[in-house]
Design a protein around this motif. Sequence first.
Motif, PDB file in Angstrom:
ATOM      1  N   ARG A 246      -6.503  -5.157 -19.057  1.00 13.18           N
ATOM      2  CA  ARG A 246      -7.011  -6.525 -19.236  1.00 13.18           C
ATOM      3  C   ARG A 246      -6.275  -7.228 -20.376  1.00 13.18           C
ATOM      4  O   ARG A 246      -6.051  -8.444 -20.326  1.00 13.18           O
ATOM      5  N   ASP A 247      -5.881  -6.467 -21.386  1.00 12.34           N
ATOM      6  CA  ASP A 247      -5.169  -7.057 -22.529  1.00 12.34           C
ATOM      7  C   ASP A 247      -3.717  -7.368 -22.207  1.00 12.34           C
ATOM      8  O   ASP A 247      -3.149  -8.326 -22.737  1.00 12.34           O
ATOM      9  N   THR A 248      -3.106  -6.549 -21.341  1.00 14.08           N
ATOM     10  CA  THR A 248      -1.660  -6.675 -21.109  1.00 14.08           C
ATOM     11  C   THR A 248      -1.281  -7.296 -19.770  1.00 14.08           C
ATOM     12  O   THR A 248      -0.210  -7.895 -19.653  1.00 14.08           O
ATOM     13  N   GLU A 249      -2.134  -7.137 -18.751  1.00 13.21           N
ATOM     14  CA  GLU A 249      -1.797  -7.641 -17.416  1.00 13.21           C
ATOM     15  C   GLU A 249      -3.034  -8.250 -16.764  1.00 13.21           C
ATOM     16  O   GLU A 249      -3.664  -7.641 -15.904  1.00 13.21           O
ATOM     17  N   ILE A 281      -5.811  -2.643   0.067  1.00 18.75           N
ATOM     18  CA  ILE A 281      -4.385  -2.700  -0.258  1.00 18.75           C
ATOM     19  C   ILE A 281      -3.574  -3.209   0.935  1.00 18.75           C
ATOM     20  O   ILE A 281      -2.658  -4.030   0.792  1.00 18.75           O
ATOM     21  N   LYS A 282      -3.926  -2.735   2.107  1.00 19.53           N
ATOM     22  CA  LYS A 282      -3.212  -3.165   3.315  1.00 19.53           C
ATOM     23  C   LYS A 282      -3.318  -4.674   3.516  1.00 19.53           C
ATOM     24  O   LYS A 282      -2.344  -5.330   3.920  1.00 19.53           O
ATOM     25  N   ALA A 283      -4.486  -5.244   3.230  1.00 21.40           N
ATOM     26  CA  ALA A 283      -4.726  -6.672   3.462  1.00 21.40           C
ATOM     27  C   ALA A 283      -4.299  -7.557   2.289  1.00 21.40           C
ATOM     28  O   ALA A 283      -4.322  -8.783   2.412  1.00 21.40           O
ATOM     29  N   ALA A 284      -3.910  -6.947   1.182  1.00 19.87           N
ATOM     30  CA  ALA A 284      -3.581  -7.717  -0.021  1.00 19.87           C
ATOM     31  C   ALA A 284      -2.320  -8.558   0.170  1.00 19.87           C
ATOM     32  O   ALA A 284      -1.427  -8.221   0.963  1.00 19.87           O
ATOM     33  N   GLU A 285      -2.248  -9.636  -0.566  1.00 15.52           N
ATOM     34  CA  GLU A 285      -1.101 -10.539  -0.494  1.00 15.52           C
ATOM     35  C   GLU A 285       0.167  -9.865  -1.013  1.00 15.52           C
ATOM     36  O   GLU A 285       0.120  -9.115  -1.997  1.00 15.52           O
ATOM     37  N   PRO A 286       1.300 -10.110  -0.373  1.00 12.31           N
ATOM     38  CA  PRO A 286       2.568  -9.604  -0.915  1.00 12.31           C
ATOM     39  C   PRO A 286       2.763 -10.119  -2.342  1.00 12.31           C
ATOM     40  O   PRO A 286       2.430 -11.261  -2.656  1.00 12.31           O
ATOM     41  N   GLY A 287       3.268  -9.266  -3.192  1.00 15.27           N
ATOM     42  CA  GLY A 287       3.483  -9.645  -4.583  1.00 15.27           C
ATOM     43  C   GLY A 287       2.281  -9.404  -5.479  1.00 15.27           C
ATOM     44  O   GLY A 287       2.401  -9.525  -6.704  1.00 15.27           O
ATOM     45  N   SER A 288       1.140  -9.087  -4.897  1.00 12.52           N
ATOM     46  CA  SER A 288      -0.055  -8.842  -5.713  1.00 12.52           C
ATOM     47  C   SER A 288       0.091  -7.524  -6.472  1.00 12.52           C
ATOM     48  O   SER A 288       0.806  -6.618  -6.064  1.00 12.52           O
ATOM     49  N   LYS A 289      -0.615  -7.440  -7.600  1.00 11.12           N
ATOM     50  CA  LYS A 289      -0.535  -6.274  -8.471  1.00 11.12           C
ATOM     51  C   LYS A 289      -1.890  -5.557  -8.501  1.00 11.12           C
ATOM     52  O   LYS A 289      -2.917  -6.205  -8.645  1.00 11.12           O
ATOM     53  N   TRP A 290      -1.830  -4.229  -8.397  1.00  7.53           N
ATOM     54  CA  TRP A 290      -3.046  -3.437  -8.322  1.00  7.53           C
ATOM     55  C   TRP A 290      -2.960  -2.211  -9.208  1.00  7.53           C
ATOM     56  O   TRP A 290      -1.919  -1.556  -9.284  1.00  7.53           O
ATOM     57  N   LEU A 298      -2.784   9.780  -3.017  1.00  7.21           N
ATOM     58  CA  LEU A 298      -3.069   8.587  -2.227  1.00  7.21           C
ATOM     59  C   LEU A 298      -2.488   7.350  -2.891  1.00  7.21           C
ATOM     60  O   LEU A 298      -1.906   6.492  -2.210  1.00  7.21           O
ATOM     61  N   VAL A 299      -2.608   7.238  -4.203  1.00  7.66           N
ATOM     62  CA  VAL A 299      -2.055   6.071  -4.899  1.00  7.66           C
ATOM     63  C   VAL A 299      -0.545   5.994  -4.679  1.00  7.66           C
ATOM     64  O   VAL A 299       0.001   4.923  -4.371  1.00  7.66           O
ATOM     65  N   GLN A 300       0.134   7.108  -4.815  1.00  7.46           N
ATOM     66  CA  GLN A 300       1.587   7.123  -4.622  1.00  7.46           C
ATOM     67  C   GLN A 300       1.955   6.788  -3.180  1.00  7.46           C
ATOM     68  O   GLN A 300       2.952   6.098  -2.932  1.00  7.46           O
ATOM     69  N   ARG A 301       1.145   7.278  -2.231  1.00 14.82           N
ATOM     70  CA  ARG A 301       1.417   6.982  -0.826  1.00 14.82           C
ATOM     71  C   ARG A 301       1.229   5.497  -0.539  1.00 14.82           C
ATOM     72  O   ARG A 301       2.021   4.882   0.185  1.00 14.82           O
ATOM     73  N   LEU A 302       0.181   4.906  -1.109  1.00 16.23           N
ATOM     74  CA  LEU A 302      -0.040   3.471  -0.930  1.00 16.23           C
ATOM     75  C   LEU A 302       1.115   2.665  -1.507  1.00 16.23           C
ATOM     76  O   LEU A 302       1.563   1.673  -0.914  1.00 16.23           O
ATOM     77  N   ALA A 303       1.603   3.074  -2.672  1.00 14.17           N
ATOM     78  CA  ALA A 303       2.731   2.370  -3.282  1.00 14.17           C
ATOM     79  C   ALA A 303       3.976   2.465  -2.412  1.00 14.17           C
ATOM     80  O   ALA A 303       4.736   1.491  -2.270  1.00 14.17           O
ATOM     81  N   SER A 304       4.179   3.636  -1.803  1.00 10.55           N
ATOM     82  CA  SER A 304       5.338   3.831  -0.934  1.00 10.55           C
ATOM     83  C   SER A 304       5.212   3.047   0.364  1.00 10.55           C
ATOM     84  O   SER A 304       6.192   2.484   0.869  1.00 10.55           O
ATOM     85  N   GLN A 305       3.998   2.989   0.907  1.00  7.01           N
ATOM     86  CA  GLN A 305       3.775   2.306   2.176  1.00  7.01           C
ATOM     87  C   GLN A 305       3.768   0.790   2.038  1.00  7.01           C
ATOM     88  O   GLN A 305       3.964   0.081   3.028  1.00  7.01           O
ATOM     89  N   ASP A 310       2.773  -4.356  -5.981  1.00  4.41           N
ATOM     90  CA  ASP A 310       2.956  -3.568  -7.200  1.00  4.41           C
ATOM     91  C   ASP A 310       1.696  -2.722  -7.412  1.00  4.41           C
ATOM     92  O   ASP A 310       0.662  -3.232  -7.846  1.00  4.41           O
ATOM     93  N   ILE A 311       1.794  -1.427  -7.097  1.00  6.56           N
ATOM     94  CA  ILE A 311       0.632  -0.547  -7.117  1.00  6.56           C
ATOM     95  C   ILE A 311       0.869   0.587  -8.109  1.00  6.56           C
ATOM     96  O   ILE A 311       1.872   1.306  -8.019  1.00  6.56           O
ATOM     97  N   ILE A 312      -0.056   0.738  -9.053  1.00  3.03           N
ATOM     98  CA  ILE A 312       0.028   1.808 -10.035  1.00  3.03           C
ATOM     99  C   ILE A 312      -1.324   2.516 -10.113  1.00  3.03           C
ATOM    100  O   ILE A 312      -2.330   2.018  -9.603  1.00  3.03           O
ATOM    101  N   SER A 313      -1.341   3.668 -10.758  1.00  6.62           N
ATOM    102  CA  SER A 313      -2.604   4.353 -11.017  1.00  6.62           C
ATOM    103  C   SER A 313      -3.278   3.714 -12.227  1.00  6.62           C
ATOM    104  O   SER A 313      -2.608   3.316 -13.196  1.00  6.62           O
ATOM    105  N   LEU A 314      -4.585   3.610 -12.178  1.00 11.67           N
ATOM    106  CA  LEU A 314      -5.338   3.081 -13.307  1.00 11.67           C
ATOM    107  C   LEU A 314      -5.133   3.939 -14.550  1.00 11.67           C
ATOM    108  O   LEU A 314      -5.131   3.428 -15.671  1.00 11.67           O
TER     109      LEU A 314
END
Length: 369
Positions: A246-249, A281-290, A298-305, A310-314
Amino acid sequence: MARINLFEKVEGTIPEKYKYRPVEELAARVREIKAQLGNRLFIPGHHYQKNEVIQFADAAGDSLQLAQISAENREADYIVFCGVHFMAETADILTGDNQTVVLPDMRAGCSMADMADIEQTERAWIALQEEFGDTMIPLTYVNSTAAIKAFVGRNGGATVTSSNARKMLEWAFQQKKRILFLPDQHLGRNTAFDLGVELSEMGLWNPLKEEMEYPDGKADDIKMILWKGHCSVHENFRLEHIEQLRDTEQNRKILVHPECSYEVVQASDLNGSTKYIIDVIKAAEPGSKWAVGTEMNLVQRLASQHPDKDIISLNPEMCPCLTMNRIDLPHLVWSLERIIKGEPVNVIKVNKQTASDAKTAIERMFAFV
């Protein structure tokens, strides 16, 4: 404390030779055996599995999806379950007597499921009945042993998944004033709070001390009795991770699983089951950050797919579920080759009475959802 062995198993140790076979050779062997066995073989795989394993799954899903698929499958002679022990137990409960369920590595357990054993649960039920009388109905997360599912089935309750927990709590509150929720306190707390149950109306049963931990409210006010269990993976997502983002992004949305703590779920933007996370994630807008708070594979697979997002682990220091990751390509090949030899290893077989009672709890869930 001794644990009752409620299932029979053919167990062995993987020969060393499998650990040193080249990945390409192992993968080719899986494809060869799948082609040889055809419809006699079915491989369900949980979303948390490694890519090296999930690529061979005939069906990939979360707990509810795999339970439903197992219930519908009547064709395969062998079901090689790429998941953890309680999932393979559920598959054995729901499939036919002529079908054999195999878990490639018996060490693939679940720390959450192990936090509620049947002896503890039966003692807790007696103590809680002395306190609250006949005002309770038990629910158990599917991430529990067959013995716990059977206990719930015998006592009028049902299983739940993270996908249908809200509906099942609504059903349970129509049956009784109070719910005993096993074994994940966080899913129970987060779901009940969403239904309007106040934190002061939730007590916590400590199975080690065998006593209730009450909130500020009175015992008479308790509506949810939460078992003091948790997922060791999802407890590693903490409020400090959210505060830092929340402080940085400020434009990075935070999406977490309801097995995370109440504080983390409340501070996130969205929360939901594994399927819900995938769908969002599938329905999210292109360019969105998560920033996603769930298992790392699963997080890594979502990022690859979804390279357009922009998908990272919390939690930047997160690691995969260690027990789930015990199912690997060498163990998968070993289990398949033993089937070909007519000597299946690590067979999961829940005894008939436990399976019958557990199936009652599962079917109550299926009937309602």
